[in-house]
Design a protein around this motif. Structure first.
Motif, PDB file in Angstrom:
ATOM      1  N   GLN A  59      -1.615   8.543  -1.902  1.00 49.02           N
ATOM      2  CA  GLN A  59      -0.445   7.561  -2.101  1.00 49.02           C
ATOM      3  C   GLN A  59       0.837   8.256  -2.356  1.00 49.02           C
ATOM      4  O   GLN A  59       0.730   9.068  -3.075  1.00 49.02           O
ATOM      5  CB  GLN A  59      -0.778   6.434  -2.905  1.00 49.02           C
ATOM      6  CG  GLN A  59      -1.957   5.570  -2.728  1.00 49.02           C
ATOM      7  CD  GLN A  59      -2.403   4.561  -3.918  1.00 49.02           C
ATOM      8  OE1 GLN A  59      -1.521   4.462  -4.970  1.00 49.02           O
ATOM      9  NE2 GLN A  59      -3.014   3.659  -3.500  1.00 49.02           N
ATOM     10  N   GLU A  63      -6.657  10.388   2.513  1.00 46.47           N
ATOM     11  CA  GLU A  63      -6.219   9.347   1.336  1.00 46.47           C
ATOM     12  C   GLU A  63      -5.256   9.990   0.417  1.00 46.47           C
ATOM     13  O   GLU A  63      -5.598  11.205  -0.100  1.00 46.47           O
ATOM     14  CB  GLU A  63      -7.601   9.226   0.507  1.00 46.47           C
ATOM     15  CG  GLU A  63      -7.243   8.287  -0.749  1.00 46.47           C
ATOM     16  CD  GLU A  63      -7.199   6.742   0.085  1.00 46.47           C
ATOM     17  OE1 GLU A  63      -6.282   5.963  -0.675  1.00 46.47           O
ATOM     18  OE2 GLU A  63      -7.336   6.537   0.880  1.00 46.47           O
ATOM     19  N   THR A  78       3.417  11.749  -5.893  1.00 46.03           N
ATOM     20  CA  THR A  78       1.978  11.792  -5.499  1.00 46.03           C
ATOM     21  C   THR A  78       1.348  11.919  -6.623  1.00 46.03           C
ATOM     22  O   THR A  78       1.817  12.588  -7.663  1.00 46.03           O
ATOM     23  CB  THR A  78       1.676  12.893  -4.486  1.00 46.03           C
ATOM     24  OG1 THR A  78       1.775  14.012  -4.894  1.00 46.03           O
ATOM     25  CG2 THR A  78       2.562  12.746  -3.077  1.00 46.03           C
ATOM     26  N   CYS A 101       1.274   8.956   7.260  1.00 46.20           N
ATOM     27  CA  CYS A 101       1.540   8.084   6.174  1.00 46.20           C
ATOM     28  C   CYS A 101       2.127   6.683   6.833  1.00 46.20           C
ATOM     29  O   CYS A 101       3.020   6.665   7.786  1.00 46.20           O
ATOM     30  CB  CYS A 101       2.521   8.326   5.214  1.00 46.20           C
ATOM     31  SG  CYS A 101       2.035   9.840   4.374  1.00 46.20           S
ATOM     32  N   LYS A 128       4.062   2.838   5.721  1.00 48.67           N
ATOM     33  CA  LYS A 128       4.560   2.047   4.692  1.00 48.67           C
ATOM     34  C   LYS A 128       3.859   1.008   4.242  1.00 48.67           C
ATOM     35  O   LYS A 128       3.297   0.330   5.097  1.00 48.67           O
ATOM     36  CB  LYS A 128       5.963   1.534   5.402  1.00 48.67           C
ATOM     37  CG  LYS A 128       6.831   0.702   4.297  1.00 48.67           C
ATOM     38  CD  LYS A 128       7.996   0.289   5.084  1.00 48.67           C
ATOM     39  CE  LYS A 128       8.902  -0.819   4.372  1.00 48.67           C
ATOM     40  NZ  LYS A 128      10.087  -0.949   5.126  1.00 48.67           N
ATOM     41  N   THR A 129       3.791   0.625   2.944  1.00 47.94           N
ATOM     42  CA  THR A 129       2.837  -0.462   2.516  1.00 47.94           C
ATOM     43  C   THR A 129       3.707  -1.472   1.954  1.00 47.94           C
ATOM     44  O   THR A 129       3.453  -2.832   1.730  1.00 47.94           O
ATOM     45  CB  THR A 129       1.831   0.054   1.268  1.00 47.94           C
ATOM     46  OG1 THR A 129       2.449   0.789   0.265  1.00 47.94           O
ATOM     47  CG2 THR A 129       0.900   1.136   2.105  1.00 47.94           C
ATOM     48  N   ASN A 134       6.836   2.580  -0.891  1.00 48.33           N
ATOM     49  CA  ASN A 134       5.495   3.190  -1.095  1.00 48.33           C
ATOM     50  C   ASN A 134       4.781   3.248   0.578  1.00 48.33           C
ATOM     51  O   ASN A 134       4.853   2.481   1.191  1.00 48.33           O
ATOM     52  CB  ASN A 134       4.599   2.015  -1.830  1.00 48.33           C
ATOM     53  CG  ASN A 134       5.140   2.143  -3.184  1.00 48.33           C
ATOM     54  OD1 ASN A 134       5.361   3.207  -3.882  1.00 48.33           O
ATOM     55  ND2 ASN A 134       5.058   1.069  -3.763  1.00 48.33           N
ATOM     56  N   TYR A 135       3.807   4.603   0.461  1.00 46.56           N
ATOM     57  CA  TYR A 135       2.876   4.835   1.727  1.00 46.56           C
ATOM     58  C   TYR A 135       1.882   4.847   1.210  1.00 46.56           C
ATOM     59  O   TYR A 135       1.369   5.537   0.164  1.00 46.56           O
ATOM     60  CB  TYR A 135       3.747   6.100   2.418  1.00 46.56           C
ATOM     61  CG  TYR A 135       5.078   6.060   2.795  1.00 46.56           C
ATOM     62  CD1 TYR A 135       5.313   5.475   4.143  1.00 46.56           C
ATOM     63  CD2 TYR A 135       6.435   6.364   1.824  1.00 46.56           C
ATOM     64  CE1 TYR A 135       6.843   5.510   4.706  1.00 46.56           C
ATOM     65  CE2 TYR A 135       7.553   5.976   2.534  1.00 46.56           C
ATOM     66  CZ  TYR A 135       7.827   5.672   3.825  1.00 46.56           C
ATOM     67  OH  TYR A 135       8.937   5.718   4.402  1.00 46.56           O
ATOM     68  N   LEU A 136       0.925   4.662   2.217  1.00 43.68           N
ATOM     69  CA  LEU A 136      -0.444   4.938   2.123  1.00 43.68           C
ATOM     70  C   LEU A 136      -0.818   6.071   3.305  1.00 43.68           C
ATOM     71  O   LEU A 136      -0.514   5.648   4.283  1.00 43.68           O
ATOM     72  CB  LEU A 136      -1.483   3.828   2.346  1.00 43.68           C
ATOM     73  CG  LEU A 136      -2.834   4.015   2.023  1.00 43.68           C
ATOM     74  CD1 LEU A 136      -3.151   4.580   0.971  1.00 43.68           C
ATOM     75  CD2 LEU A 136      -3.725   2.770   2.158  1.00 43.68           C
ATOM     76  N   CYS A 137      -1.354   7.197   2.947  1.00 45.35           N
ATOM     77  CA  CYS A 137      -1.562   8.305   3.819  1.00 45.35           C
ATOM     78  C   CYS A 137      -2.965   8.722   3.958  1.00 45.35           C
ATOM     79  O   CYS A 137      -3.842   8.256   3.445  1.00 45.35           O
ATOM     80  CB  CYS A 137      -0.627   9.429   3.328  1.00 45.35           C
ATOM     81  SG  CYS A 137       0.813   9.355   3.023  1.00 45.35           S
ATOM     82  N   GLU A 157       4.975   7.795  -3.216  1.00 44.44           N
ATOM     83  CA  GLU A 157       6.048   6.699  -3.510  1.00 44.44           C
ATOM     84  C   GLU A 157       7.354   7.736  -2.971  1.00 44.44           C
ATOM     85  O   GLU A 157       7.602   8.946  -3.597  1.00 44.44           O
ATOM     86  CB  GLU A 157       5.869   6.381  -4.761  1.00 44.44           C
ATOM     87  CG  GLU A 157       7.306   5.593  -5.337  1.00 44.44           C
ATOM     88  CD  GLU A 157       6.998   5.274  -7.036  1.00 44.44           C
ATOM     89  OE1 GLU A 157       7.748   5.956  -7.792  1.00 44.44           O
ATOM     90  OE2 GLU A 157       6.287   4.584  -7.098  1.00 44.44           O
TER      91      GLU A 157
END
Length: 177
Positions: free
Chosen positions: A96, A94, A112, A173, A175-176, A88-91, A98
């Motif tokens: 998200q 805004e 997304t 992005c 990685k979370t 999972n990434y947070l970009c 996967e």
């Protein structure tokens, strides 16, 4: 400027030059990297991503050839897909993302809020890995490009465009999980 101040400045410049020279010489020295032993590889703990979802009841069951259907009818075996990694990434801006990497197929599936796209790897490199799809995230006209860097695929850049290829959205992005 006073004479004393000039002497301090000259001393400071000389010390800085000596330190820079020492760092340069030290950086040029070849250092032999320690060889990794087989025991290091064996003892290194490797993380294996696991799904929190239960196995589907219609998953394939592999049974020995001498087992009857009644012996295996109550068994439940979840199939394991080798070479699949989910990150999972947070970009920013805004978003998200996967990402499901299918290394054996040289693919990544990006999911997304705008949709899902399957991208094919377009290079042989591992840093950065470059993936592309000839459709937009919504499955319509456009394109999606994904570049991911570092061994653990820690950072990525996604570029998307719809039917108007001149309007490209770029996301940075991290990685979370």
């Amino acid at each position: 400027m006073s004479l004393e101040r000039l002497k301090q400045l000259r001393t400071s410049v000389a010390m800085t030059a000596l330190l820079a020279g020492a760092l340069t010489v030290g950086a040029c020295q070849q250092k032999q990297e320690p060889e990794q032993s087989l025991e290091d590889d064996i003892s290194a703990e490797q993380s294996v991503p696991m799904s929190a979802e239960p196995a589907e009841p219609n998953d394939v069951i592999v049974a020995p050839t001498d087992a009857s259907a009644s012996q295996v009818e109550n068994d439940t075996v979840a199939s394991v897909n080798g070479g699949v990694t989910q990150i999972n990434y947070l970009c920013a801006p805004e978003l998200q993302v996967e990402a499901t990497y299918k290394d054996a197929d040289n693919q990544v599936v990006l999911a997304t809020a705008q949709g899902t796209a399957t991208l094919m790897k377009t290079n042989d490199a591992s840093n950065p890995e470059v993936f592309e799809a000839a459709t937009g995230m919504d499955g319509k006209a456009g394109f999606v490009q994904w570049r991911v860097a570092h061994e653990a695929r820690e950072t990525g850049v996604m570029r998307t465009a719809g039917a108007d290829a001149a309007t490209v959205s770029t996301y940075e992005c991290k990685k979370t999980s």
